[in-house]
Design a protein around this motif. Structure first.
Motif, PDB file in Angstrom:
ATOM      1  N   GLU A  39      -3.672  -2.952 -15.808  1.00  8.33           N
ATOM      2  CA  GLU A  39      -3.103  -2.073 -16.863  1.00  8.33           C
ATOM      3  C   GLU A  39      -1.416  -2.327 -16.692  1.00  8.33           C
ATOM      4  OE1 GLU A  39      -1.841   2.921 -15.597  1.00  8.33           O
ATOM      5  OE2 GLU A  39      -3.571   2.306 -14.777  1.00  8.33           O
ATOM      6  N   SER A  40      -1.039  -3.285 -15.951  1.00 12.16           N
ATOM      7  CA  SER A  40       0.406  -3.824 -16.238  1.00 12.16           C
ATOM      8  C   SER A  40       0.729  -4.804 -15.175  1.00 12.16           C
ATOM      9  CB  SER A  40       1.460  -2.503 -15.401  1.00 12.16           C
ATOM     10  OG  SER A  40       1.448  -2.531 -14.268  1.00 12.16           O
ATOM     11  N   ARG A 116      -4.416  -6.548 -19.585  1.00 14.81           N
ATOM     12  CA  ARG A 116      -4.084  -5.785 -20.324  1.00 14.81           C
ATOM     13  C   ARG A 116      -5.204  -5.199 -21.595  1.00 14.81           C
ATOM     14  NH1 ARG A 116       1.224  -4.990 -21.498  1.00 14.81           N
ATOM     15  NH2 ARG A 116       0.135  -3.986 -22.928  1.00 14.81           N
ATOM     16  N   LYS A 117      -5.286  -6.069 -22.736  1.00 15.32           N
ATOM     17  CA  LYS A 117      -5.681  -6.382 -23.338  1.00 15.32           C
ATOM     18  C   LYS A 117      -7.209  -5.772 -23.947  1.00 15.32           C
ATOM     19  CE  LYS A 117      -6.742 -10.911 -25.157  1.00 15.32           C
ATOM     20  NZ  LYS A 117      -6.338 -12.392 -25.865  1.00 15.32           N
ATOM     21  N   TYR A 120      -5.980  -1.473 -21.586  1.00 10.43           N
ATOM     22  CA  TYR A 120      -4.807  -0.948 -22.114  1.00 10.43           C
ATOM     23  C   TYR A 120      -4.578  -1.558 -22.776  1.00 10.43           C
ATOM     24  CZ  TYR A 120      -7.830   0.685 -17.692  1.00 10.43           C
ATOM     25  OH  TYR A 120      -8.743   1.218 -16.883  1.00 10.43           O
ATOM     26  N   LYS A 123       0.094   0.369 -24.069  1.00  9.56           N
ATOM     27  CA  LYS A 123       0.489   1.084 -22.778  1.00  9.56           C
ATOM     28  C   LYS A 123       0.489   2.038 -22.656  1.00  9.56           C
ATOM     29  CE  LYS A 123       3.635  -2.631 -22.605  1.00  9.56           C
ATOM     30  NZ  LYS A 123       4.860  -3.460 -22.265  1.00  9.56           N
ATOM     31  N   SER A 124       0.475   3.359 -21.799  1.00 11.66           N
ATOM     32  CA  SER A 124       0.643   4.501 -21.434  1.00 11.66           C
ATOM     33  C   SER A 124       1.967   5.174 -21.834  1.00 11.66           C
ATOM     34  CB  SER A 124       0.050   5.035 -20.027  1.00 11.66           C
ATOM     35  OG  SER A 124       1.890   4.717 -19.284  1.00 11.66           O
ATOM     36  N   ASN A 125       2.921   5.022 -22.002  1.00  8.75           N
ATOM     37  CA  ASN A 125       4.666   4.953 -23.091  1.00  8.75           C
ATOM     38  C   ASN A 125       4.131   5.106 -24.117  1.00  8.75           C
ATOM     39  OD1 ASN A 125       5.056   6.159 -19.954  1.00  8.75           O
ATOM     40  ND2 ASN A 125       6.701   3.922 -20.031  1.00  8.75           N
ATOM     41  N   ASP A 126       3.042   4.112 -24.490  1.00  7.81           N
ATOM     42  CA  ASP A 126       3.155   3.786 -26.353  1.00  7.81           C
ATOM     43  C   ASP A 126       2.436   5.088 -26.796  1.00  7.81           C
ATOM     44  OD1 ASP A 126       5.379   2.600 -25.902  1.00  7.81           O
ATOM     45  OD2 ASP A 126       4.650   1.091 -25.639  1.00  7.81           O
ATOM     46  N   TRP A 127       1.375   5.724 -26.209  1.00 13.84           N
ATOM     47  CA  TRP A 127       0.156   6.106 -26.625  1.00 13.84           C
ATOM     48  C   TRP A 127      -0.068   6.825 -28.298  1.00 13.84           C
ATOM     49  CZ3 TRP A 127       0.547  11.874 -27.912  1.00 13.84           C
ATOM     50  CH2 TRP A 127       1.214  12.132 -27.646  1.00 13.84           C
ATOM     51  N   TRP A 152      -5.318   7.626 -23.144  1.00 14.80           N
ATOM     52  CA  TRP A 152      -4.106   8.299 -22.140  1.00 14.80           C
ATOM     53  C   TRP A 152      -4.584   9.930 -22.338  1.00 14.80           C
ATOM     54  CZ3 TRP A 152      -3.103   4.471 -18.969  1.00 14.80           C
ATOM     55  CH2 TRP A 152      -3.489   3.449 -19.006  1.00 14.80           C
TER      56      TRP A 152
END
Length: 188
Positions: A39-40, A116-117, A120, A123-127, A152
């Motif tokens: 995820e990160s 990640r690709k 995910y 990213k969760s902050n860019d949902w 997300w």
């Protein structure tokens, strides 16, 4: 609790677990068992997990269940979800470095950590990139090699998505979930 239940189910039956807030873009049926996705740079996620019902996958699930017993913290969601699978992967792969897990499946004794690709890419902050039309091209480019989209829901659940909007989520839903998309009415 859901993290514990998914791991108990995978321990008992094996298979592929997917969070409910995903849109499958490519089949996972031909991907060999025993994987999850980063995820990160620091965590393996638990939203997509595949474990075989016997052998290594069963042992991996048992290790996750033991980790739950030893490290459960009801006040810290991340400790019990991605924390569990990350700690077990770190022990099995003998490294805390996620990049090393990605590059060497032998190091992880057959457990594959996808980059990640795969699951995910956003990213969760860019949902919001899934839902806002101005991010369409960027989101399509970032997810073009993905197996699935993870939207997300923990953050996006109140974001209305109008059928026919120019968002990446609308486009992918129309292409990969056509019956649900068509039946949704005004909002998907």
């Amino acid at each position: 609790m859901s993290d514990l239940l998914r791991m108990l189910t995978l321990f008992r039956f094996g298979g592929i677990y997917l969070d409910m807030d995903v849109v499958l873009l490519r089949s996972l049926e031909q991907v060999p068992f025993n994987y999850a996705g980063a995820e990160s740079d620091t965590h393996v996620a638990i939203g997509v997990v595949s474990l075989s019902p016997t052998g290594f996958g069963h042992e991996f699930a048992a290790s996750c269940l033991r980790d739950f017993q030893l490290n459960f913290d009801g006040s810290d969601w991340g400790n019990n979800g991605p924390g569990v699978i990350t700690r077990v992967a770190q022990r099995i792969c003998d490294t805390k470095n996620i990049t090393m897990m990605l590059e060497d499946r032998k190091r992880c004794h057959g457990f594959k950590v996808f980059d990640r690709k795969a699951f995910y890419a956003i990213k969760s902050n860019d949902w919001r990139h899934f839902f806002e039309p101005e991010f369409l091209e960027e989101t399509l480019e970032l997810t073009r090699d993905s197996y699935l989209l993870h939207v997300w829901n923990r953050k996006s659940h109140q974001m209305p998505m109008k059928v026919g909007s120019g968002s990446a989520y609308a486009r992918y839903a129309r292409l990969h979930c056509p019956r649900a998309y068509k039946a949704a009415g005004e909002y998907f």
